[in-house]
Structure formats: structure tokens, C-alpha cells
Design an enzyme around this catalytic site. Sequence first.
Site, mmCIF file in Angstrom:
data_model
loop_
_atom_site.group_PDB
_atom_site.id
_atom_site.type_symbol
_atom_site.label_atom_id
_atom_site.label_comp_id
_atom_site.label_asym_id
_atom_site.label_seq_id
_atom_site.Cartn_x
_atom_site.Cartn_y
_atom_site.Cartn_z
ATOM 1 N N ASN A 246 43.221 33.821 -11.022
ATOM 2 C CA ASN A 246 43.438 32.550 -10.247
ATOM 3 C C ASN A 246 42.309 32.459 -9.556
ATOM 4 O O ASN A 246 41.686 33.516 -9.174
ATOM 5 C CB ASN A 246 44.291 32.957 -8.752
ATOM 6 C CG ASN A 246 44.241 32.009 -7.896
ATOM 7 O OD1 ASN A 246 43.674 30.816 -8.122
ATOM 8 N ND2 ASN A 246 44.722 32.527 -6.501
ATOM 9 N N LYS B 35 40.932 30.592 -7.824
ATOM 10 C CA LYS B 35 40.639 29.992 -6.201
ATOM 11 C C LYS B 35 39.354 28.753 -6.417
ATOM 12 O O LYS B 35 39.724 27.809 -7.294
ATOM 13 C CB LYS B 35 40.378 30.621 -4.966
ATOM 14 C CG LYS B 35 41.264 32.085 -5.109
ATOM 15 C CD LYS B 35 40.918 33.246 -4.080
ATOM 16 C CE LYS B 35 41.627 34.160 -4.403
ATOM 17 N NZ LYS B 35 43.261 34.556 -3.235
ATOM 18 N N HIS C 195 51.108 29.626 -3.838
ATOM 19 C CA HIS C 195 50.612 30.627 -3.382
ATOM 20 C C HIS C 195 50.387 31.059 -1.885
ATOM 21 O O HIS C 195 49.764 30.039 -0.885
ATOM 22 C CB HIS C 195 48.284 30.031 -4.146
ATOM 23 C CG HIS C 195 48.121 31.519 -4.313
ATOM 24 N ND1 HIS C 195 46.848 32.275 -3.111
ATOM 25 C CD2 HIS C 195 47.409 32.336 -5.000
ATOM 26 C CE1 HIS C 195 46.152 32.803 -3.319
ATOM 27 N NE2 HIS C 195 46.621 32.985 -4.304
ATOM 28 N N GLU D 226 48.052 31.232 0.595
ATOM 29 C CA GLU D 226 46.576 30.397 1.342
ATOM 30 C C GLU D 226 47.040 28.836 1.257
ATOM 31 O O GLU D 226 46.714 28.178 1.806
ATOM 32 C CB GLU D 226 45.193 30.545 0.243
ATOM 33 C CG GLU D 226 44.387 31.703 0.012
ATOM 34 C CD GLU D 226 44.190 32.337 -1.229
ATOM 35 O OE1 GLU D 226 43.199 31.976 -1.659
ATOM 36 O OE2 GLU D 226 43.587 33.332 -1.576
ATOM 37 N N GLU E 109 53.710 39.034 -4.683
ATOM 38 C CA GLU E 109 52.115 38.726 -3.790
ATOM 39 C C GLU E 109 52.305 39.053 -2.295
ATOM 40 O O GLU E 109 52.027 37.934 -1.722
ATOM 41 C CB GLU E 109 50.930 37.331 -4.015
ATOM 42 C CG GLU E 109 50.717 37.853 -5.422
ATOM 43 C CD GLU E 109 49.106 36.715 -5.876
ATOM 44 O OE1 GLU E 109 48.380 36.805 -6.581
ATOM 45 O OE2 GLU E 109 49.234 35.322 -4.819
ATOM 46 N N GLY F 111 43.233 39.800 -1.933
ATOM 47 C CA GLY F 111 40.943 39.396 -1.543
ATOM 48 C C GLY F 111 40.871 40.615 0.430
ATOM 49 O O GLY F 111 40.036 40.566 0.299
ATOM 50 N N SER G 73 44.075 41.805 -4.932
ATOM 51 C CA SER G 73 43.253 42.735 -5.682
ATOM 52 C C SER G 73 43.283 44.383 -6.876
ATOM 53 O O SER G 73 43.522 45.110 -6.263
ATOM 54 C CB SER G 73 43.355 44.461 -4.198
ATOM 55 O OG SER G 73 42.624 43.217 -3.066
HETATM 56 C C1 PEP Z 1 44.905 35.919 -5.568
HETATM 57 O O1 PEP Z 1 44.522 35.066 -5.241
HETATM 58 O O2 PEP Z 1 46.196 35.427 -6.437
HETATM 59 C C2 PEP Z 1 44.719 36.994 -5.529
HETATM 60 C C3 PEP Z 1 45.781 38.435 -5.947
HETATM 61 O O3 PEP Z 1 43.746 37.587 -5.792
HETATM 62 P P1 PEP Z 1 42.537 39.000 -5.310
HETATM 63 O O4 PEP Z 1 43.304 39.327 -6.614
HETATM 64 O O5 PEP Z 1 41.943 38.372 -4.818
HETATM 65 O O6 PEP Z 1 43.564 39.671 -4.011
#
Ligand code: PEP
Length: 250
Positions: free
Chosen positions: A10, A12, A96, A98, A168, A174, A214
Site C-alpha cells: 500500500n 498510500k 483502510h 486512514e 491492521e 506507520g 510496520s
Molecule cells: C498500511 O498502510 O496498511 C500499513 C500497514 O502501513 P505500515 O506498514 O507503514 O505500518
Amino acid sequence: MSRKKLMAANWKMFKTPDQAREFFRDFLPLVAGHDRDEIAVCPPFVCLPAAVEAAKGSNVAIGGQDMFWEQEGAFTGEVSTGMLLAVGCTHVIIGHSERRQYFGESDDTVNLKLKAALAAGLTPIVCVGEVLEEREANLTEDVLRRQCLRAFHAISGKKATKLVVAYEPVWAIGTGKTATPQLASEAHALIRGEAAKAFGQELADKLRILYGGSVKPENAKALMAEEEIDGALVGGASLDPRSFAAIVKY
Ligand code: PEP
């Protein structure tokens, strides 16, 4: 039950079309011939044609990061499933955290999007996960149950065969904090249980549940070793071709 893992990126709101082409120039040779897992990259909408073109003939699928459930109309800023298919997408991320946090995505809009994505034949990656306050208040199970129940509402098992879910935990996205493999496994088992209630045990056994939060080259192996973890949804570490390739090949 062995499930082929899906390793999904992803991006973003990162990368222009030129930067997307550059990524694929470096990434594709690193994962050429890798067929143990499925690989998908979800760039921003404006990069989709460049990404599809760059990945043509490779083992990497391309997906959108969001979609709208109507096919067309006066919905400024939105993109339909037909549009994603027309540029060559096969996957789409839905719900997601976000989108939920900043853009008003709700469990009900996730459900509408999921129905439309499945009807269009896309592979939807539906994201669920608790925020830190919910985990600290011991509400993780309630939150995951509610998110699954509403996302899966009024969808039959027959229609849901392509469904993928990503667990998630929002506090891990992040932040550099990762759920332990055991903690992720417990959440995945709960999600699989909800899928069994909604779609039947057979589909639930086949359902791929990805972990996101992460994921890095250093922790991918331990996470992917868990029986319940069927792949990864990777944000930050997917922007660099070497780092995402290392995760894919954990
Ligand atoms: C994500 O955007 O779905 C995500 C898991 O981000 P990150 O790997 O940066 O934590």
C-alpha cells in the site's frame, strides 16, 4: 489448510507515475520467478496506468487503494470498480484505517464497497483493526467482531470467494510497533471465526487474512511463520523496491 500468501503493498499518497515506473524497473527483477506467494502493489490512482504497464507480463498484480460503490455519476473525486478494471487493476483495498480516520469511512460504507468490488470480480482487501485506546480498554475483540459483522453483512459465501481481510492494528501502522506474531494470530483466528459465521466454514478455511502494521524485512519471517497469517499488507516498507522484495521473499 494451506493458503497461498498474498504480499500486498500500500503506497498510500506516495510516488508519481515516473517514480512508479522506476520502482517496477528495480523491483520486478528482484521477484522474478517468485511464485510461492501472490504479489500485489496498490499505488495512488494517478499511477495505476503506469504501474499496470510496467508490471505487464510479470507476477505482480496491481490494485487501487479505495473505490466507490456506484458505477458512475456526480461523485466528484471518486473512482468506480469499472474504472479500476478498465485500467487493469485486479485488487482493491477497502476500509483502510486512514480512510476510516480521515475520510469518514464507516463499517457501512465498507460493506457497500465490498459488495460492489465482489460483484465486479475484483479481489477486495478489507482492512479491520482496533485503535490503541480500544486495545487498552480490552475492546479489541468487540471492535473486530463489529467491523467484520458489518463489513460482511448480506454477502453470501458464494459471492465472497475472492475476499481477503487485512488485520491492521491501528497502533502498529506507520509507528514501528508491530503486533507480536502471537497477538496477530489471535486476532486472525477471531476474524476467521466471524467469516465462518457469515460465509460458512469452508470459505473461512480458505480465507486469506493478511497482517499489516510496520511489517519490515526484519520481522516478516516471524510473522509469516504463523499458521494463521496468510500474507502482509505493507505500507512504508513497500516504497523501496529492495525492502519490499525482501519482505516478499522473507
Ligand atoms: C498500511 O498502510 O496498511 C500499513 C500497514 O502501513 P505500515 O506498514 O507503514 O505500518
